[in-house]
Design an enzyme around this catalytic site. Sequence first.
Site, PDB file in Angstrom:
ATOM      1  N   GLY A 191       4.865  -9.215   0.371  1.00 52.44           N
ATOM      2  CA  GLY A 191       3.718  -9.993   0.822  1.00 52.44           C
ATOM      3  C   GLY A 191       3.989 -10.503   2.309  1.00 52.44           C
ATOM      4  N   SER A 192       4.808  -9.868   3.118  1.00 54.43           N
ATOM      5  CA  SER A 192       5.092 -10.432   4.375  1.00 54.43           C
ATOM      6  C   SER A 192       3.900 -10.071   5.213  1.00 54.43           C
ATOM      7  CB  SER A 192       6.352  -9.938   4.966  1.00 54.43           C
ATOM      8  OG  SER A 192       6.073  -8.415   5.355  1.00 54.43           O
TER       9      SER A 192
ATOM     10  N   MET B  19       0.666  -0.524  -3.522  1.00 55.05           N
ATOM     11  CA  MET B  19       1.137   0.669  -3.859  1.00 55.05           C
ATOM     12  C   MET B  19       0.495   1.637  -4.945  1.00 55.05           C
ATOM     13  SD  MET B  19       2.935   0.542  -1.027  1.00 55.05           S
ATOM     14  CE  MET B  19       4.719   1.781  -1.079  1.00 55.05           C
TER      15      MET B  19
ATOM     16  N   HIS C 127      -0.047   1.245   7.176  1.00 49.17           N
ATOM     17  CA  HIS C 127       1.175   2.203   6.734  1.00 49.17           C
ATOM     18  C   HIS C 127       2.240   2.160   7.790  1.00 49.17           C
ATOM     19  CE1 HIS C 127       3.121   5.393   4.367  1.00 49.17           C
ATOM     20  NE2 HIS C 127       3.168   5.895   5.353  1.00 49.17           N
TER      21      HIS C 127
HETATM   22  C1  GAR Z   1       4.442  -2.684   4.624  1.00 47.91           C
HETATM   23  O1  GAR Z   1       5.545  -2.056   5.409  1.00 47.91           O
HETATM   24  C2  GAR Z   1       3.433  -1.533   4.563  1.00 47.91           C
HETATM   25  O2  GAR Z   1       2.992  -1.058   5.579  1.00 47.91           O
HETATM   26  C3  GAR Z   1       3.884  -0.548   3.350  1.00 47.91           C
HETATM   27  O3  GAR Z   1       4.299  -1.518   2.335  1.00 47.91           O
HETATM   28  C4  GAR Z   1       4.939  -2.453   3.133  1.00 47.91           C
HETATM   29  C5  GAR Z   1       4.765  -3.867   2.406  1.00 47.91           C
HETATM   30  O4  GAR Z   1       5.427  -5.003   2.790  1.00 47.91           O
HETATM   31  N1  GAR Z   1       2.746  -0.048   3.045  1.00 47.91           N
HETATM   32  C6  GAR Z   1       2.855   1.275   2.581  1.00 47.91           C
HETATM   33  O5  GAR Z   1       3.755   2.172   2.395  1.00 47.91           O
HETATM   34  C7  GAR Z   1       1.525   2.017   2.081  1.00 47.91           C
HETATM   35  N2  GAR Z   1       1.463   3.306   1.856  1.00 47.91           N
HETATM   36  P1  GAR Z   1       4.978  -6.606   2.662  1.00 47.91           P
HETATM   37  O6  GAR Z   1       4.802  -6.471   0.986  1.00 47.91           O
HETATM   38  O7  GAR Z   1       6.173  -7.212   2.949  1.00 47.91           O
HETATM   39  O8  GAR Z   1       3.756  -6.862   3.492  1.00 47.91           O
END
Ligand code: GAR
Length: 193
Positions: free
Chosen positions: A12-13, A90, A109
């Site tokens: 969740g950053s 996801m 993404h």
């Molecule tokens: C992020 O890097 C986002 O771009 C990616 O998941 C991560 C979540 O990080 N999303 C995907 O890969 C979508 N296909 P977070 O939970 O720290 O925000």
Amino acid sequence: MKKIAIFASGSGSNFQAIMDSIKIGNLDASVELLVCDRQDAYVLERANREQTPIFCFNPKSYESKAEFESEIVLELNKRNVDYIILAGYMRLIGPTLLNEFSNRIINIHPSLLPSFPGKDAIGQAFRAGVKVTGVTIHFVDEGMDTGPIIAQEALNIDESDTEITLAEKVHEIEHRLYPETIQALFQKLSVIN
Ligand code: GAR
């Protein structure tokens, strides 16, 4: 002011970056709901700290995607949510949500799409040995990380980069670009409407 719901499955950053942008007045939106499909996701702690309402569900306790997405639609409509912001959610979005929020679902993404869709895009890019990768923000359609692109930012992969330093660089871009792009989109919409 647009009402948004953030969907996340992990740390969740990006959720945090959006909340922080709202707090300092850089993003004119209110987060009405966090939707999460994992009971152990760290984003739940963040949402509690921010006093954001949470809808957390276990996909395995439903018969189908249509069934849990119908419940999500009810939760979103109860709160008059305008836009869905995917931030590390996801899971493929199904027709139930897509029809209800047509052109109103946005995803981030960690690659320059259409390169490296799916899971572990940063690792995929690093292992492929590409010299340039980046971040993409796009409208969501029925595909995996497909749909019209709203914004992209590229970054160079240096000889000295490891997968860890690359991930740090990608996340730094994400945390600035996502709130910035959402704000620009909302501003554009308010001029049109
Ligand atoms: C992020 O890097 C986002 O771009 C990616 O998941 C991560 C979540 O990080 N999303 C995907 O890969 C979508 N296909 P977070 O939970 O720290 O925000």
